[in-house]
Design a protein around this motif. Structure first.
Motif, PDB file in Angstrom:
ATOM      1  N   LEU A   9       0.899  -1.204  -0.034  1.00  0.00           N
ATOM      2  CA  LEU A   9      -0.597   0.040   0.133  1.00  0.00           C
ATOM      3  C   LEU A   9       0.830   1.320   0.380  1.00  0.00           C
ATOM      4  O   LEU A   9       0.396   2.348  -0.690  1.00  0.00           O
ATOM      5  CB  LEU A   9      -0.931   0.269   0.849  1.00  0.00           C
ATOM      6  N   LEU A  10       1.663   0.897   0.510  1.00  0.00           N
ATOM      7  CA  LEU A  10       2.634   2.162   0.698  1.00  0.00           C
ATOM      8  C   LEU A  10       4.042   1.916  -0.718  1.00  0.00           C
ATOM      9  O   LEU A  10       3.848   4.138  -1.244  1.00  0.00           O
ATOM     10  CB  LEU A  10       3.906   2.277   2.093  1.00  0.00           C
ATOM     11  N   GLU A  11       3.601   1.459  -1.409  1.00  0.00           N
ATOM     12  CA  GLU A  11       4.922   1.339  -2.625  1.00  0.00           C
ATOM     13  C   GLU A  11       3.362   1.825  -3.722  1.00  0.00           C
ATOM     14  O   GLU A  11       4.710   2.687  -4.916  1.00  0.00           O
ATOM     15  CB  GLU A  11       5.038   0.138  -2.875  1.00  0.00           C
ATOM     16  N   ARG A  12       2.210   1.711  -3.526  1.00  0.00           N
ATOM     17  CA  ARG A  12       1.595   2.027  -4.705  1.00  0.00           C
ATOM     18  C   ARG A  12      -0.208   2.751  -4.163  1.00  0.00           C
ATOM     19  O   ARG A  12      -0.136   1.678  -3.466  1.00  0.00           O
ATOM     20  CB  ARG A  12       1.472   0.897  -5.807  1.00  0.00           C
ATOM     21  N   TYR A  13       0.029   3.806  -4.471  1.00  0.00           N
ATOM     22  CA  TYR A  13      -1.210   3.838  -3.541  1.00  0.00           C
ATOM     23  C   TYR A  13      -2.762   3.838  -4.609  1.00  0.00           C
ATOM     24  O   TYR A  13      -3.047   4.286  -5.652  1.00  0.00           O
ATOM     25  CB  TYR A  13      -0.863   5.663  -3.427  1.00  0.00           C
ATOM     26  N   GLU A  38      -9.699   1.480  15.545  1.00  0.00           N
ATOM     27  CA  GLU A  38      -9.656   2.906  15.666  1.00  0.00           C
ATOM     28  C   GLU A  38      -8.911   3.733  14.538  1.00  0.00           C
ATOM     29  O   GLU A  38      -9.166   4.188  13.306  1.00  0.00           O
ATOM     30  CB  GLU A  38      -9.636   4.595  16.277  1.00  0.00           C
ATOM     31  N   LEU A  39      -8.206   2.749  15.110  1.00  0.00           N
ATOM     32  CA  LEU A  39      -6.436   3.714  13.635  1.00  0.00           C
ATOM     33  C   LEU A  39      -6.171   2.966  12.471  1.00  0.00           C
ATOM     34  O   LEU A  39      -6.647   2.915  11.430  1.00  0.00           O
ATOM     35  CB  LEU A  39      -4.947   3.323  14.216  1.00  0.00           C
ATOM     36  N   LEU A  40      -6.214   1.603  12.973  1.00  0.00           N
ATOM     37  CA  LEU A  40      -6.311   0.608  11.793  1.00  0.00           C
ATOM     38  C   LEU A  40      -8.526   1.371  10.278  1.00  0.00           C
ATOM     39  O   LEU A  40      -7.666   1.225   9.529  1.00  0.00           O
ATOM     40  CB  LEU A  40      -6.640  -0.380  11.790  1.00  0.00           C
ATOM     41  N   ALA A  41      -9.400   1.692  10.949  1.00  0.00           N
ATOM     42  CA  ALA A  41     -10.012   2.022  10.477  1.00  0.00           C
ATOM     43  C   ALA A  41     -10.019   3.465  10.324  1.00  0.00           C
ATOM     44  O   ALA A  41     -10.220   4.111   8.453  1.00  0.00           O
ATOM     45  CB  ALA A  41     -11.425   2.220  11.574  1.00  0.00           C
ATOM     46  N   GLU A  42      -9.050   3.598  10.989  1.00  0.00           N
ATOM     47  CA  GLU A  42      -8.940   5.761   9.926  1.00  0.00           C
ATOM     48  C   GLU A  42      -7.961   4.941   8.561  1.00  0.00           C
ATOM     49  O   GLU A  42      -7.349   6.543   8.267  1.00  0.00           O
ATOM     50  CB  GLU A  42      -8.485   6.196  10.856  1.00  0.00           C
ATOM     51  N   LEU A  43      -7.179   4.198   8.620  1.00  0.00           N
ATOM     52  CA  LEU A  43      -5.571   4.117   7.281  1.00  0.00           C
ATOM     53  C   LEU A  43      -5.948   4.943   6.281  1.00  0.00           C
ATOM     54  O   LEU A  43      -5.459   5.847   5.865  1.00  0.00           O
ATOM     55  CB  LEU A  43      -5.828   2.511   7.291  1.00  0.00           C
ATOM     56  N   PRO A  44      -6.863   4.926   5.560  1.00  0.00           N
ATOM     57  CA  PRO A  44      -7.474   5.409   4.481  1.00  0.00           C
ATOM     58  C   PRO A  44      -7.212   7.008   4.094  1.00  0.00           C
ATOM     59  O   PRO A  44      -6.455   7.927   3.682  1.00  0.00           O
ATOM     60  CB  PRO A  44      -9.245   5.324   4.293  1.00  0.00           C
ATOM     61  N   ALA A  45      -7.725   7.701   5.603  1.00  0.00           N
ATOM     62  CA  ALA A  45      -7.355   9.173   5.722  1.00  0.00           C
ATOM     63  C   ALA A  45      -5.937   9.327   6.676  1.00  0.00           C
ATOM     64  O   ALA A  45      -5.083   9.903   5.421  1.00  0.00           O
ATOM     65  CB  ALA A  45      -8.016   9.608   7.023  1.00  0.00           C
ATOM     66  N   VAL A  46      -5.020   8.629   6.355  1.00  0.00           N
ATOM     67  CA  VAL A  46      -3.814   8.645   7.355  1.00  0.00           C
ATOM     68  C   VAL A  46      -2.988   7.865   6.013  1.00  0.00           C
ATOM     69  O   VAL A  46      -2.450   9.369   5.553  1.00  0.00           O
ATOM     70  CB  VAL A  46      -3.769   7.198   7.881  1.00  0.00           C
ATOM     71  N   LEU A  47      -3.506   7.762   4.950  1.00  0.00           N
ATOM     72  CA  LEU A  47      -2.240   7.332   3.854  1.00  0.00           C
ATOM     73  C   LEU A  47      -3.263   8.691   2.886  1.00  0.00           C
ATOM     74  O   LEU A  47      -1.984   8.681   2.097  1.00  0.00           O
ATOM     75  CB  LEU A  47      -2.928   5.892   3.042  1.00  0.00           C
ATOM     76  N   ALA A  48      -4.080   8.903   2.604  1.00  0.00           N
ATOM     77  CA  ALA A  48      -4.601   9.832   1.807  1.00  0.00           C
ATOM     78  C   ALA A  48      -3.930  11.079   2.637  1.00  0.00           C
ATOM     79  O   ALA A  48      -3.020  12.355   1.600  1.00  0.00           O
ATOM     80  CB  ALA A  48      -6.008   9.671   2.025  1.00  0.00           C
ATOM     81  N   ALA A  49      -3.347  11.218   3.368  1.00  0.00           N
ATOM     82  CA  ALA A  49      -2.102  12.464   4.073  1.00  0.00           C
ATOM     83  C   ALA A  49      -1.337  12.097   3.677  1.00  0.00           C
ATOM     84  O   ALA A  49      -0.441  13.628   3.271  1.00  0.00           O
ATOM     85  CB  ALA A  49      -2.521  12.842   5.360  1.00  0.00           C
ATOM     86  N   PHE A  50      -0.643  11.176   4.177  1.00  0.00           N
ATOM     87  CA  PHE A  50       0.930  10.904   3.649  1.00  0.00           C
ATOM     88  C   PHE A  50       0.927  11.021   1.782  1.00  0.00           C
ATOM     89  O   PHE A  50       1.851  11.568   1.454  1.00  0.00           O
ATOM     90  CB  PHE A  50       0.647   9.561   3.688  1.00  0.00           C
ATOM     91  N   PHE A  51       0.073  10.456   1.066  1.00  0.00           N
ATOM     92  CA  PHE A  51       0.410  10.670  -0.223  1.00  0.00           C
ATOM     93  C   PHE A  51       0.266  12.303  -0.624  1.00  0.00           C
ATOM     94  O   PHE A  51       0.701  12.787  -1.793  1.00  0.00           O
ATOM     95  CB  PHE A  51      -0.023   9.508  -1.006  1.00  0.00           C
ATOM     96  N   ALA A  52      -0.921  12.802  -0.456  1.00  0.00           N
ATOM     97  CA  ALA A  52      -0.546  14.480  -0.691  1.00  0.00           C
ATOM     98  C   ALA A  52       0.320  15.216  -0.834  1.00  0.00           C
ATOM     99  O   ALA A  52       0.635  16.549  -0.721  1.00  0.00           O
ATOM    100  CB  ALA A  52      -1.937  15.328   0.539  1.00  0.00           C
ATOM    101  N   LEU A  53       1.857  14.670   0.895  1.00  0.00           N
ATOM    102  CA  LEU A  53       2.926  15.206   0.867  1.00  0.00           C
ATOM    103  C   LEU A  53       3.253  15.216  -0.558  1.00  0.00           C
ATOM    104  O   LEU A  53       3.477  14.842  -1.557  1.00  0.00           O
ATOM    105  CB  LEU A  53       3.666  14.982   1.898  1.00  0.00           C
ATOM    106  N   SER A  54       4.601  16.660  -0.607  1.00  0.00           N
ATOM    107  CA  SER A  54       5.441  16.452  -1.489  1.00  0.00           C
ATOM    108  C   SER A  54       6.105  15.326  -2.074  1.00  0.00           C
ATOM    109  O   SER A  54       6.266  14.230  -1.008  1.00  0.00           O
ATOM    110  CB  SER A  54       6.391  17.836  -0.991  1.00  0.00           C
ATOM    111  N   PRO A  55       6.739  15.383  -3.560  1.00  0.00           N
ATOM    112  CA  PRO A  55       6.959  13.269  -3.613  1.00  0.00           C
ATOM    113  C   PRO A  55       8.528  13.611  -2.946  1.00  0.00           C
ATOM    114  O   PRO A  55       8.102  12.370  -2.994  1.00  0.00           O
ATOM    115  CB  PRO A  55       7.359  13.909  -5.163  1.00  0.00           C
ATOM    116  N   ASN A  56       9.323  14.641  -2.431  1.00  0.00           N
ATOM    117  CA  ASN A  56      10.561  14.048  -1.757  1.00  0.00           C
ATOM    118  C   ASN A  56      10.010  13.761  -0.328  1.00  0.00           C
ATOM    119  O   ASN A  56      11.242  12.771   0.115  1.00  0.00           O
ATOM    120  CB  ASN A  56      11.184  15.276  -1.626  1.00  0.00           C
TER     121      ASN A  56
END
Length: 261
Positions: A9-13, A38-56
């Motif tokens: 999931l981290l390698e390909r969104y 609860e944290l696992l249920a929020e995985l979509p929000a966590v990864l969405a925020a992660f991949f919204a960061l700058s590419p670097n």
């Protein structure tokens, strides 16, 4: 298997796959802690925020998190009958590196990435980054050793004197203090200094408490508050953030709080 899937999931969104995995894990996670579910249920929000960061930033964070994921998969694979037992001090150090030393390295690279002024101190910071994370983790292990054992996690190796682990934690915290001093001397902004100094201060005070009273001993909220006050007072006076952190951890009533974190 779950760790390997998380790595993918981290390698390909793929948002749809993230939603599917999140629902599955929230239902099947083998633990009772509500917060974990609860944290696992929020995985979509966590990864969405992660991949919204700058590419670097995404590339840098992903590199370090993947190392932690693969390292933890190795420890999970060693579990026997639901128990994880660390063999000796080197094994304990490797475990602490996987779960916390890598975090210290990641933070360092993030600090350096957006702060060209820290470049002259980069070598000193990188040399100490691992110990910065590992020292904090060792304190947690010593503090929680009794409750961890009940849950099948034996992090303190059998046959190793507790004093040896305490000494290792203190050495790592000394290096962690050097790390914070290096950041401060290199001109890191107050927020970065406070962010790194506070856990080191708390770890020193917790280690003193555990050494005196045994595992399970914790600081009171009043003591944590007083430690935070003393940190901000030092920063207000432009003094070292960790001039004296080993000892004197008792709360100091009547000291005004200075916001700023």
């Amino acid at each position: 298997e779950a760790l390997e899937r998380f790595a993918r999931l981290l390698e390909r969104y793929e948002p749809r796959e993230v939603e599917e995995v999140s629902r599955l894990w929230a239902q099947e996670v083998p633990c009772e802690q509500t917060g974990y579910r609860e944290l696992l249920a929020e995985l979509p929000a966590v990864l969405a925020a992660f991949f919204a960061l700058s590419p670097n930033a995404v590339e840098l964070i992903r590199e370090h998190v993947l190392r932690t994921v693969h390292g933890m998969a190795g420890f999970v694979a060693r579990m026997d009958g639901g128990e994880l037992r660390l063999r000796d001090i080197p094994d304990l150090q490797v475990y602490c590196y996987v779960v916390a030393g890598i975090v210290g390295e990641l933070l360092t690279e993030l600090f350096l990435r957006e702060r060209p002024g820290l470049a002259p101190a980069a070598g000193r910071l990188r040399e100490r980054a691992r110990s910065f994370g590992e020292g904090l983790q060792l304190v947690n292990i010593l503090k929680d050793s009794a409750s961890d054992a009940v849950q099948g996690r034996i992090y303190l190796p059998e046959g190793v004197e507790r004093t040896e682990v305490l000494a290792l934690a203190r050495r790592n915290l000394e290096t962690a203090a050097e790390y914070v001093h290096t950041l401060q001397e290199a001109g890191a902004e107050r927020g970065v200094v406070a962010f790194t100094a506070l856990p080191v201060r708390l770890a020193h005070a917790t280690l003193d408490r555990v050494e005196a009273s045994g595992p399970g001993s914790k600081l009171t909220r009043h003591e944590v508050y007083a430690i935070l006050q003393r940190l901000h007072q030092a920063l207000d006076r432009n003094e070292p953030a960790l001039s004296s952190v080993s000892g004197g951890s008792a709360a100091e009533p009547g000291v005004p709080f200075v916001p700023g974190l």
